[in-house]
Scaffold this active site. Structure first.
Site, PDB file in Angstrom:
ATOM      1  CG  HIS A 170       9.817   9.605  -4.218  1.00  0.00           C
ATOM      2  ND1 HIS A 170       9.888   8.184  -3.672  1.00  0.00           N
ATOM      3  CD2 HIS A 170       8.545  10.089  -3.998  1.00  0.00           C
ATOM      4  CE1 HIS A 170       8.718   7.970  -2.997  1.00  0.00           C
ATOM      5  NE2 HIS A 170       7.731   9.144  -3.177  1.00  0.00           N
ATOM      6  N   GLY A 188       0.902  -1.179  -0.077  1.00  0.00           N
ATOM      7  CA  GLY A 188       0.150   0.082  -0.080  1.00  0.00           C
ATOM      8  C   GLY A 188       0.824   1.133   0.143  1.00  0.00           C
ATOM      9  CB  ALA A 189      -0.088   4.746   0.103  1.00  0.00           C
ATOM     10  CE  LYS A 190       4.903   8.541   1.454  1.00  0.00           C
ATOM     11  NZ  LYS A 190       5.825   8.882   0.765  1.00  0.00           N
TER      12      LYS A 190
END
Length: 182
Positions: A52, A8-10
């Site tokens: 990032h 999932g996200a993060k």
């Protein structure tokens, strides 16, 4: 050996892939490149992409980067070579660009692009680590377009996972091996 890292996200999936690259780069004569698929459609995404880049450069300075938001199969074919690890981050953003582009109409034949990616993965001359979001575990989306995207991403994950010797699920920064050597 190819690997698909889902989460999932993060969840830690990009960091996990960077860790694979760092271990690979520690071996003599090895190189690595990250193929980034994100496009900055707004200021927040531009900031996110820059963060990032900076974080990745600090954590894995020898990891080269190539931007390939659409032509992922071509980038994989060009970058893959013996002794070089290719990290693709991420399939979710790549598929989003095909099915729901920021500009223009969606690609009529996204299946052809997926087929080309799978062919490039099969033909890769070095290891490939692919990162993607697992989004099929939540509530079914309300819109037809969103449901199609969830379905298409799930099919993409199945096809890529079948070609990979290892599949890993990331949850809360923890690796959960789903397939292959531990």
């Amino acid at each position: 050996m190819h690997e698909l890292i889902l989460g999932g996200a993060k969840s830690g999936k990009s960091r996990c892939a960077e860790g694979r690259a760092a271990h690979w780069l520690a071996l003599p004569g090895h190189s690595a490149v990250l193929v980034a698929t994100a496009l900055a459609g707004d200021d927040e995404m531009r900031v996110r992409i820059e963060r990032h880049r900076a974080d990745r450069a600090a954590r894995v300075p020898a990891l080269a980067t190539r931007e390939a938001p659409r032509a992922l199969a071509a980038a994989l074919r060009e970058e893959s070579q013996p002794g070089r690890l290719v990290v693709v981050d991420c399939l979710t953003l790549w598929l989003t660009g095909l099915l729901m582009p920021l500009e223009g109409a969606p690609l009529d034949d996204a299946d052809a692009e997926v087929d080309a990616l799978l062919a490039a993965l099969k033909a890769a001359r070095g290891p490939v680590v692919l990162v993607s979001n697992e989004i099929g575990l939540g509530v079914m989306p309300m819109s037809r377009e969103a449901r199609r995207f969830v379905d298409e991403l799930g099919r993409l994950h199945q096809r890529v996972g079948a070609e990979c010797a290892r599949v890993t699920m990331m949850v809360a920064g923890l690796e959960l091996p789903l397939k292959g050597p531990r």
